[in-house]
Design an enzyme around this catalytic site. Structure first.
Site, PDB file in Angstrom:
ATOM      1  N   GLU A  42       0.833  -1.205   0.000  1.00  0.00           N
ATOM      2  CA  GLU A  42       0.000   0.000   0.000  1.00  0.00           C
ATOM      3  C   GLU A  42       0.874   1.263   0.000  1.00  0.00           C
ATOM      4  O   GLU A  42       1.804   1.388   0.797  1.00  0.00           O
ATOM      5  CB  GLU A  42      -0.845  -0.038   1.288  1.00  0.00           C
ATOM      6  CG  GLU A  42      -1.811   1.115   1.474  1.00  0.00           C
ATOM      7  CD  GLU A  42      -2.694   0.932   2.730  1.00  0.00           C
ATOM      8  OE1 GLU A  42      -2.409   0.029   3.548  1.00  0.00           O
ATOM      9  OE2 GLU A  42      -3.679   1.676   2.875  1.00  0.00           O
ATOM     10  N   LYS A  92      -8.916   2.881  -2.737  1.00  0.00           N
ATOM     11  CA  LYS A  92      -9.398   2.194  -1.530  1.00  0.00           C
ATOM     12  C   LYS A  92     -10.848   2.584  -1.243  1.00  0.00           C
ATOM     13  O   LYS A  92     -11.196   3.766  -1.251  1.00  0.00           O
ATOM     14  CB  LYS A  92      -8.504   2.599  -0.362  1.00  0.00           C
ATOM     15  CG  LYS A  92      -8.629   1.768   0.896  1.00  0.00           C
ATOM     16  CD  LYS A  92      -7.530   2.260   1.874  1.00  0.00           C
ATOM     17  CE  LYS A  92      -7.370   1.389   3.100  1.00  0.00           C
ATOM     18  NZ  LYS A  92      -6.197   1.837   3.909  1.00  0.00           N
ATOM     19  N   TYR A 132      -9.989   4.686  12.816  1.00  0.00           N
ATOM     20  CA  TYR A 132      -9.989   4.302  14.233  1.00  0.00           C
ATOM     21  C   TYR A 132      -8.560   3.952  14.597  1.00  0.00           C
ATOM     22  O   TYR A 132      -7.717   3.758  13.717  1.00  0.00           O
ATOM     23  CB  TYR A 132     -10.917   3.107  14.457  1.00  0.00           C
ATOM     24  CG  TYR A 132     -10.596   1.919  13.578  1.00  0.00           C
ATOM     25  CD1 TYR A 132     -11.157   1.803  12.312  1.00  0.00           C
ATOM     26  CD2 TYR A 132      -9.705   0.934  13.996  1.00  0.00           C
ATOM     27  CE1 TYR A 132     -10.840   0.728  11.493  1.00  0.00           C
ATOM     28  CE2 TYR A 132      -9.398  -0.147  13.178  1.00  0.00           C
ATOM     29  CZ  TYR A 132      -9.963  -0.246  11.942  1.00  0.00           C
ATOM     30  OH  TYR A 132      -9.649  -1.307  11.127  1.00  0.00           O
ATOM     31  N   CYS A 154      -5.814  -3.149   1.773  1.00  0.00           N
ATOM     32  CA  CYS A 154      -5.810  -3.279   3.242  1.00  0.00           C
ATOM     33  C   CYS A 154      -7.203  -3.338   3.882  1.00  0.00           C
ATOM     34  O   CYS A 154      -7.809  -4.403   3.918  1.00  0.00           O
ATOM     35  CB  CYS A 154      -4.981  -2.151   3.839  1.00  0.00           C
ATOM     36  SG  CYS A 154      -4.274  -2.593   5.449  1.00  0.00           S
ATOM     37  N   GLY A 170      21.654   7.352  28.220  1.00  0.00           N
ATOM     38  CA  GLY A 170      22.189   7.217  29.567  1.00  0.00           C
ATOM     39  C   GLY A 170      22.052   5.783  30.032  1.00  0.00           C
ATOM     40  O   GLY A 170      21.022   5.142  29.808  1.00  0.00           O
ATOM     41  N   LEU A 171      23.091   5.265  30.680  1.00  0.00           N
ATOM     42  CA  LEU A 171      23.057   3.890  31.158  1.00  0.00           C
ATOM     43  C   LEU A 171      23.154   3.939  32.677  1.00  0.00           C
ATOM     44  O   LEU A 171      24.160   4.351  33.229  1.00  0.00           O
ATOM     45  CB  LEU A 171      24.243   3.123  30.549  1.00  0.00           C
ATOM     46  CG  LEU A 171      24.087   1.637  30.277  1.00  0.00           C
ATOM     47  CD1 LEU A 171      22.890   1.355  29.391  1.00  0.00           C
ATOM     48  CD2 LEU A 171      25.355   1.096  29.623  1.00  0.00           C
ATOM     49  N   GLY A 201      20.392   0.047  35.539  1.00  0.00           N
ATOM     50  CA  GLY A 201      19.081  -0.580  35.686  1.00  0.00           C
ATOM     51  C   GLY A 201      18.657  -1.293  34.413  1.00  0.00           C
ATOM     52  O   GLY A 201      19.357  -1.270  33.384  1.00  0.00           O
TER      53      GLY A 201
END
Lengths: 599, 599
Positions: free
Chosen positions: A44, A126, A132, A162, A332-333, A336
């Site tokens: 599509e 189409k 929605y 689709c 950032g590490l 965690g």
């Protein structure tokens, strides 16, 4: 019966890159010709990319799509691909002279064309426009009401797009009444975790209803918050799957079909399934092909749940980074699990050379924070650096008085600003590491841990974060590789480490309670009474849904990230920020304020 | 002929606050009764607030709306307001047993009810659902196809909702065929600067077409990015305006009407203007009222352009702050014109006691920056403080190497973080001061000058910023007051002051070229060729639209702010972030990167 060799070009495209997308169609059509295909189908709106959103309301954009289509038809013939029938999606324009208030400007259509012999020989628009969930097609498109039937080597072939397949009645019913032997359905159908097994049965049902074989070709790749999974397939008129493509990879899926020889001559208005469409006919070749030996067609086994989600997230990161012309990321590490997961996804998507990770300890970071983070960087070969945040925090504390949440948020914002500074200085895309449980409850700092260009796990609940990390480690072990994620990061109790000894469980219910509750409230839209009836504790229900109701402002400010569930935060769930609606019975005086940007 | 005294309750409501909104209807109905009205009309969806967006997809929300409506009917009668006919908007539910894929869950409807004698005596559901611009009503609602005609004191009255009036055909045509004497139209119609004078002529045209008098009641107040202006009006069946309410104020507009006595008895299916609807009839009182002396009806003069825009922005700020339960705001005051305008709007909206302004000079701030800012704070009596940003900037420069844009952005982020810290510590809502010209071109810093909870002038182009400031000062002078905005702030050349001697004109065309170009490209969707044909310089066109095309990511991260133009950035314009579509012919290698978060 008549034979046809059909190629399903399960390919990626880039929204707006008409030149590049034409190249994609040309190159994959050549492969289809080399493999002896008589017909090749693309997804599509492959020429414009999908979904192009408000771009289609620009007249110059629709014109460019129409020109690209004409140019492509000629180019294919020039390149020796004039004999194959090429089904492509593009953005068309209704000829309707009836503009009305609210009809989309320029009357764009979500269209498909058949290219053959250097010309556009058939066009379709189409009919069923979805409006929605993530779809807004009434905003963008005018529906079509003409169905082209193309006779190719003695087989009547039509095309639909689709949603036309998902709705009862409509073009598939008309195609049946017109007696076609093959329906080619072009799709831009996004991945959704719990809809794993919906497409196959749907395609089979429609094939049986229409008495025609069905080709379902889907795009693959990431586009902002959507991630398309491929999973293209072919079913015969009895509903049997003849071929199925992989997920998360581009592929030319080739299948030989035995189809009924065309005899019907239905033309003009046809009413079927409550819909009237005008059937148009084009004859490319009346005669069936001489009989030939069919080739082997692939049926790819479905992926397991975690593997499918992993593929979705990796595809989304790779697509967002590359299509936006970045070559590296920074994040950032913390030591965690959330940042560990995002780093691993980025490494799988882009390779370790492209991933820059930064430890940003504070005085309240635990000892293992930095060692666990460094351990992960080392295991995966990522670029590792450390920036202490104390000097910046102290500079503020010398200028303004900050306490409690304000001080916690400041630390997160110093980290966010550091990552953005590195992003700006070195051209990395900054990745955000928040998960869906945090996003739902507003347990994050605006412009702090939510700063960045893309948020790979914003639709992944914390429970699934653990599940994915364990799966990834086990999958590596099964292949004889070292697990990429330190066990420490997986096993430690979650903490934001913004004040001494802080744990997530100080402010949130445990995640094994929270995540099912969020699923019921957010995904399934249950009300307070239904939640309590379902067995959730009333006090927890009130506490959690008050947090969710109040956090809409923060969610709106979050960077985009891949949608993997039915109700992702983002374009899928559109709530007012200014709202006093509270599911719980009695709003209390200390209820969190909507639109107040704090943790 | 028969007389009726009609009240138009041009009131504000709060989305989701069903209890509070019921109180509003009760209190204004009592006023209408005291003024002798026989009918009082409230705006579209007054009970739920408008637009409630995805809240209507929650079954518990629709149920709460239905219960509130029933409760309201009883309460009005208990309070001695049972004799007046009360027209109110609410969220209803279609009884249709035909759920289908993509129909909104729970089948909500945008409904109106007539309350009388303690009961709901008639119900209507909006027939024409708008789905363009800021409206997404196909996502939310199921259309109605029944038209109630209520006989009140011998007059046949019907009701329609907002878009029903704007579309040709539909309920107004059916109302005409049903022979009604009065159409009551409930509206939630947002302000738009260039549509100042569209409603009056439209109402007059529909009244003449239908041969009935028309009551047009609109809501007033701010709701996230929408701001409703009131401007309610009444026209007779000849199209003459009999009454017109003010803008930006709540009001009960009362008018006496001479209407044709009801004679028609049309009932059941009626086809008119291409629409078939079922006419239903309710008789409340057959007999016309004894003749009485009509009261004087107000016709408010229209506001000038700047006064109308000023009212929109003040109303939006007041609505957002109060409805989200904030009592104060904080913003950075640079000495420049944008922050001067936002501070003045905030002061007009909330009073000086509620406005906290912070000067945040850097080493590159000009001398007059701080003095001009302080001058404004003093003129208006705002809370003034100063935070120097050098210590925080220096702390970063001790930790990471930053140059060029990265260093400029750092300064903006230190300011943004300072404002957020003050917001968190003291509970102020942070206001963002960026204008539409900046937003369009991406000339701002993510998480820097774009940090905050509400962005009052995000839809105000720079040229209009000047115009509004000059108008506000002149208006004060005309009232014998001191001008609130220092002339220095208005007259100085615009600069972000993030590097030595920097001026906006270093990076942008002058605003008298830029703003008309942005208007043509963004508002009117002209393509590159059309822009050049319209007389814009080709090089400027390419430079500007490349900036606009590349800045979508930043715009998406911007806080909400009031929409005053036809194509505001925000819910009104929905573009992909990941997009390679470029209007200009030849993308260059150094084209700004989409989604790269820098200035």
């Amino acid at each position: 019966m008549a034979q046809l060799r059909v190629g399903l070009a399960q390919v990626d495209s880039i929204v707006g890159d008409l030149t590049g997308n034409v190249d994609v169609v040309s190159s994959w059509t050549r492969q289809a010709v080399e493999k002896g295909c008589h017909l090749v189908a693309f997804p599509e709106m492959i020429l414009t990319g999908y979904p192009p959103e408000d771009l289609v309301l620009r007249s110059s954009f629709v014109q460019a799509s129409l020109s690209a289509l004409e140019g492509l038809a000629g180019r294919l013939a020039d390149e020796g691909c004039g004999e194959i029938a090429v089904f492509v999606g593009y953005c068309g324009r209704s000829g309707s002279p009836s503009p009305a208030l609210g009809r989309p400007a320029g009357e764009p259509q979500n269209s498909a064309a058949v290219l053959h012999g250097g010309r556009v020989v058939a066009r379709y628009a189409k009919h069923h426009l979805p409006n929605y969930g993530v779809f807004d097609e009434f905003r963008y498109f005018v529906r079509g009401d003409r169905l082209p039937v193309v006779r190719l080597h003695g087989v009547d072939v039509t095309t639909v797009i689709c949603e036309d397949l998902w709705q009862e009645g409509g073009p598939v019913s008309v195609a049946c009444a017109a007696g076609v032997g093959l329906v080619v359905c072009l799709n831009g159908s996004p991945y959704e975790r719990d809809k794993n097994d919906v497409r196959g049965p749907l395609a089979a049902r429609r094939a049986v209803e229409s008495g025609a074989a069905l080709v379902y070709v889907n795009t693959v790749g990431g586009q902002d918050e959507l991630v398309f999974d491929g999973d293209s397939l072919v079913v015969d008129s009895g509903g049997n799957v003849l071929a199925r493509g992989p997920r998360w990879e581009q592929e030319l899926l080739v299948v030989d079909l035995d189809l009924p020889a065309a005899t019907a001559e239905v033309i003009g208005p046809v009413e079927a399934g409550g819909t009237t469409m005008t059937v148009e006919r084009v004859v490319l070749s009346e005669r069936a092909l001489p009989a030939y030996e069919p080739a082997f067609a692939r049926i790819v086994e479905p992926l397991g749940d975690e593997a499918a989600v992993w593929g979705a997230l990796v595809t989304a990161v790779r697509g967002y980074v590359r299509k936006n012309r970045f070559s590296s990321v920074v994040l950032g590490l913390s030591g965690g699990i959330d940042s560990a997961l995002v780093a691993t996804l980025a490494c799988d998507a882009l390779g370790p050379e492209a991933v820059h990770v930064v430890g940003m300890p504070s005085e309240w970071s635990s000892d293992h924070s930095i060692t666990d983070a460094q351990d992960l960087a080392k295991r995966q070969g990522l670029h590792w650096s450390v920036v202490e945040i104390a000097p910046m925090v102290d500079a503020w504390l010398g200028a303004v008085t900050l306490t409690g949440l304000a001080l916690e948020n400041l630390q997160a914002r110093v980290r966010g600003t550091t990552l953005m500074a590195l992003s700006n200085e070195h051209g990395h895309l900054a990745l955000t590491t928040g998960n869906k449980s945090e996003l739902a409850t507003g347990f994050s700092t605006l412009y702090g841990d939510s700063a960045g260009g893309f948020a790979p796990i914003k639709d992944v609940p914390k429970s699934l974060v653990w599940q994915l990390c364990r799966w990834r480690n086990a999958d590596a072990a099964a292949r004889g590789e070292d697990p990429p994620i330190p066990e420490n990061s997986i096993d430690k109790p979650p903490s934001a480490e913004l004040s001494p000894g802080q744990l997530d469980s100080d402010r949130l219910p445990s995640y094994d309670v929270l995540d099912p509750l969020l699923d019921a409230y957010v995904e399934r839209d249950l009300g307070r009474c239904e939640l309590i009836e379902a067995g959730f504790d009333a006090e927890t229900v009130d506490r959690v849904i008050a947090m969710v109701d109040a956090a809409e402002f923060k969610r709106r400010q979050y960077p985009p990230g891949p949608k993997i569930t039915g109700r992702a935060f983002g374009r899928d769930r559109r709530l007012p920020i200014t709202s006093r609606w509270r599911e719980h019975a009695a709003p209390t005086a200390d209820e969190p304020e909507t639109a107040r940007p704090d943790r």
